[in-house]
Design an enzyme around this catalytic site. Sequence first.
Site, mmCIF file in Angstrom:
data_model
loop_
_atom_site.group_PDB
_atom_site.id
_atom_site.type_symbol
_atom_site.label_atom_id
_atom_site.label_comp_id
_atom_site.label_asym_id
_atom_site.label_seq_id
_atom_site.Cartn_x
_atom_site.Cartn_y
_atom_site.Cartn_z
ATOM 1 N N ASP A 6 0.852 -1.196 0.000
ATOM 2 C CA ASP A 6 0.000 0.000 0.000
ATOM 3 C C ASP A 6 0.883 1.238 0.000
ATOM 4 O OD1 ASP A 6 -2.556 1.369 0.195
ATOM 5 O OD2 ASP A 6 -1.906 1.964 2.191
ATOM 6 N N SER A 7 0.267 2.374 -0.329
ATOM 7 C CA SER A 7 1.012 3.630 -0.279
ATOM 8 C C SER A 7 1.367 3.988 1.168
ATOM 9 C CB SER A 7 0.166 4.744 -0.894
ATOM 10 O OG SER A 7 -1.088 4.808 -0.238
ATOM 11 N N TYR A 38 -0.370 8.577 -2.542
ATOM 12 C CA TYR A 38 -0.173 8.348 -3.975
ATOM 13 C C TYR A 38 -1.251 9.061 -4.807
ATOM 14 C CZ TYR A 38 3.178 4.395 -3.580
ATOM 15 O OH TYR A 38 4.268 3.597 -3.363
ATOM 16 N N GLY A 39 -2.399 9.268 -4.178
ATOM 17 C CA GLY A 39 -3.595 9.712 -4.908
ATOM 18 C C GLY A 39 -3.456 11.013 -5.673
ATOM 19 N N CYS A 69 -3.678 -1.001 -2.216
ATOM 20 C CA CYS A 69 -3.902 0.400 -2.548
ATOM 21 C C CYS A 69 -4.792 0.495 -3.796
ATOM 22 C CB CYS A 69 -2.537 1.032 -2.809
ATOM 23 S SG CYS A 69 -2.589 2.759 -3.231
ATOM 24 N N ASN A 70 -5.925 1.171 -3.646
ATOM 25 C CA ASN A 70 -6.819 1.335 -4.803
ATOM 26 C C ASN A 70 -6.144 2.142 -5.902
ATOM 27 O OD1 ASN A 70 -10.057 0.735 -4.535
ATOM 28 N ND2 ASN A 70 -9.018 0.797 -2.570
ATOM 29 N N THR A 71 -5.391 3.160 -5.502
ATOM 30 C CA THR A 71 -4.733 4.014 -6.484
ATOM 31 C C THR A 71 -3.731 3.196 -7.301
ATOM 32 O OG1 THR A 71 -4.983 5.897 -4.989
ATOM 33 C CG2 THR A 71 -3.369 6.127 -6.754
ATOM 34 N N GLU A 155 -5.508 10.619 8.217
ATOM 35 C CA GLU A 155 -4.134 10.425 8.717
ATOM 36 C C GLU A 155 -3.865 11.301 9.941
ATOM 37 O OE1 GLU A 155 -1.025 9.579 6.076
ATOM 38 O OE2 GLU A 155 -2.285 7.885 5.489
ATOM 39 N N CYS A 187 -11.038 3.430 -1.781
ATOM 40 C CA CYS A 187 -9.794 3.946 -1.189
ATOM 41 C C CYS A 187 -9.609 3.247 0.151
ATOM 42 C CB CYS A 187 -9.904 5.455 -0.987
ATOM 43 S SG CYS A 187 -8.518 6.162 -0.074
ATOM 44 N N THR A 188 -8.381 2.858 0.419
ATOM 45 C CA THR A 188 -8.094 2.103 1.640
ATOM 46 C C THR A 188 -8.490 2.851 2.920
ATOM 47 O OG1 THR A 188 -5.904 3.073 1.527
ATOM 48 C CG2 THR A 188 -6.132 0.801 0.748
ATOM 49 N N HIS A 189 -8.486 4.196 2.851
ATOM 50 C CA HIS A 189 -8.731 4.979 4.068
ATOM 51 C C HIS A 189 -10.211 5.164 4.393
ATOM 52 C CE1 HIS A 189 -4.538 5.911 3.592
ATOM 53 N NE2 HIS A 189 -4.531 6.729 4.627
HETATM 54 N N1 DGL Z 1 -3.936 3.854 -0.477
HETATM 55 C C1 DGL Z 1 -4.588 4.889 -1.268
HETATM 56 C C2 DGL Z 1 -5.774 4.300 -2.019
HETATM 57 O O1 DGL Z 1 -6.350 3.298 -1.623
HETATM 58 C C3 DGL Z 1 -5.042 6.056 -0.411
HETATM 59 C C4 DGL Z 1 -3.936 6.908 0.098
HETATM 60 C C5 DGL Z 1 -3.091 7.532 -0.979
HETATM 61 O O2 DGL Z 1 -3.552 8.406 -1.735
HETATM 62 O O3 DGL Z 1 -1.943 7.106 -1.051
HETATM 63 O O4 DGL Z 1 -6.167 4.836 -3.014
#
Ligand code: DGL
Length: 274
Positions: A6-7, A38-39, A69-71, A155, A187-189
């Site tokens: 993940d990011s 990462y987004g 990570c979805n991104t 965060e 998104c993971t968050h």
């Molecule tokens: N892990 C990213 C996602 O699931 C969210 C946080 C990021 O932007 O890095 O898209």
Amino acid sequence: MIAIFDSGYGGLTVLKPIIELLPQYDYLYLGDNGRAPYGNHSRENIIAFANQAVEYLFAHGSTLIIFACNTASAVALRKVQEKYLKGKEEKDRKILGVLLPVAEQAALSSKNGRVGVVGTKATINSKAYERGIAKLNPKIKVFSKACPLLVPFIEENWHNKPEAISILKKYLRPLKSCNIDTLILGCTHYPFMEKHFRRLMGRRIKLILSGPETAASLKEYLARHPEIEKKLSKKGIRHYLTSDDPLKFQKFAQSHLKMKIKMPERVELDLSSQ
Ligand code: DGL
């Protein structure tokens, strides 16, 4: 070993249900906190970061890598698969993402053929969910909305404050008028704000989260692929890597997910190797 990439911290919302469902395997978690989020990065950067992570994880004993990570799943997964799973390597190792199981569940869940997606700017701009759902059922209409301010709020542990909820309300307003019956939290968050999503969208709307869908799909995948399953080590080891402050990472896992994790190891994901 199964690696979860993940990011940053967010992928812990995917790791947790995976460990709950499949506790017997060894897991290596890599959070690239040093370069998160990462987004808001360019496609080129996200692909370069994902390549470095995959190179590191394969070099350190991983057989199966999951992009939590979805991104990274939306922007880089296909490119990374093309690069690292060529020819006979394909038989020995695999890279999977969260996008497909989530899209499958959304396509199954929607009764009226109208699905919403929220995610980072990079995920939404990639249109990967639109493509994934269209392949499964071209009749489904997808309505998407980038919510870039949510990750920083989460965060900072500010996600239950009125400021964060009022921003979420603003992001969801256009989706509320689209008559969707299913909403992908892409998104993971966002699971950290699940109760606010639920309240603002209404109980009628089904929320799809990456963690449980990915865990269920991984279980099925391993049952269908004994050649990969038998290569996975099964001592119940969990090892954590971060490209930023290990103590901060450990505290986040404890405070946000009630996960007691051993101290992560700090790693450098070397840019010069690309
Ligand atoms: N892990 C990213 C996602 O699931 C969210 C946080 C990021 O932007 O890095 O898209």
